[in-house]
Design an enzyme around this catalytic site. Sequence first.
Site: not given
Length: 613
Positions: A329, A358
């Site tokens: 993330d 990400e």
Amino acid sequence: MKRKILSLLTALLALSAVAQQPVIHKVAPHFWWADMEESELQILLYGAALAEYTPTVVGNQVQLKEIVALPNPNYLLLYLDTKAAPAQTFTIQLSKGGETYDLSYELKARQGRRRDIEGFDSSDVLYLVMPDRFANGDPSNDAFPGFQESTVDRTHPFARHGGDLQGVADHLDYLSDLGVTALWLNPVQENEMPFGSYHGYAITDYYQIDPRFGSNEGFKTLVQAAHQRGIKVVMDMIFNHCGTSNYLFKDCPDKDWFNYDATFSPSSFRTATQMDPYATEGDFKKAIDGWFVESMPDFNQRNRHVLKYLIQSSIWWIEYAGINGIRQDTHPFADWDAMAAWVQAVEREYPHFNIVGETWFNHNTQIAYWQKDSKLAAPRNSQLRTVMDFPLHFLMQATFGNEEKSQKGFNSIYEYLGQDYVYPNPHSLLIFLDNHDTSRLFKHDSLISLGKYKQAITFVLTMRGIPQLYYGTEILMTADKAHGDGLLRQDFPGGWSEDIRSAFTPEGRTPAEQEAYDFTQKLLHWRQGSKAIHYGSLKHKDPSQGVYGYARTYDEEVVMVLLNATDKEQEVTPDWLRDLSSAATLFDLVKGTAVAVDQPLQLPPHGVLILTN
């Protein structure tokens, strides 16, 4: 007489203090393994005044390399050398006031051929699930006394709804029947936060599965069950930040563990400062060291102890549960060098593993900068093989997901793909129509078009890269990010016993949902055996005449995809087809019939045709 009594009382208190065993709240990691590539092991001990104890280690070839004295006396940080150590249970001795207390610690034997774990690649299709919103397989863990958020409320988009790992396990056959080959789970580690804990992105213990989802052993069992069905498992991880209820923040080992100066300082979210040659030091620091939100304190990965803790936590889950991949993330919000070191550390242990970061940027050059071996970033190297192709995501949503004419969108896709030379490896890009942070392909039910849906699914499943589908896309679930992230993560119909219908079964789907599901299922199962789609070359045709077409070729296998970019019938000539491939005989994949490529082909409005030899 008073003096003697006082002296006796003092002596008894001193004796009591000496005899008191250390109180240990956390040991991280819980255990480790012998014969790892990285022989240095960090053990973090957290408890009451542990710094008052002197640690020693008694074990077979286990050497205590370093004892780190942290400003917070509740922590002891030990670094061990396990290079020559066999699997065993050894002893960490804690001594104080002439007394010694033993803490057992296990080095396990490695399981099977963990080093050979196969990661995900372009032969796979990832299916993204938010466990709290997919299915409730174990209602007994819905109410969890003692946790700050201890109940469920399915009427509230930001509350916990009760989905769990057992619910995912119960529907693995659904995923297998659908045809996906990898399962990506949003974070499942403990999130003992007062609100919004359902999404999992504010971790409070990196070594524990949230008990409202299940247990560590339950997660491991889920991975094994997925593997038995040929489904890989990708685990969501967060190294940029944790939750404010994490013990590492509540009782911080050292002020240098977090980017924090006693007041909340938000990130500017301008992570392009990581690559901006003109960025000021202040702008860079605000973007990278600022907090994502007020409930998520920002880790300082430049601190070697923090980085080691995070690296070990990821390796622990790979070795313990046998996962096949990690989605990291907010990757560019963390320190560049630290994240590159983490990727390398994981790949030293598991050479065939894969990590996707990400990378939420608007331009392909920004995405390319973060991919491994990018010339744009040289001499720096992120080491990250797979990055998320957000620019293509935006183009796909604009092309397939709105009610306006889509020909302009096809032209934009054509031009965008023509710039793939900026990527070191376009085939390792993660491509997606939607996910838990974006609007769904169709924002509202009124926008649903089966023609455009089939085009979108065809495109994402046959284009270069690694496709990812978001749960419910196959049954036309809609949501608009403008109405809040909670609504992007709605419950899958049929995941709860009280649901009035189950979209997990044909009987519970509407005719439109069933048509979308059938089309998606057919493509997914066919895709599993197509090397041309997995690894093939790509050629594409200018869509300005109304049809966008491309061919994927691998050895003798040819796949040709034709998409009508207009709301009018379009004709495709034999010369047009031959410009993509000289294959003499082609078959319509969906209908299973031969196609006369020496005759003009007619494509209905927003039609799709998949041809293969």
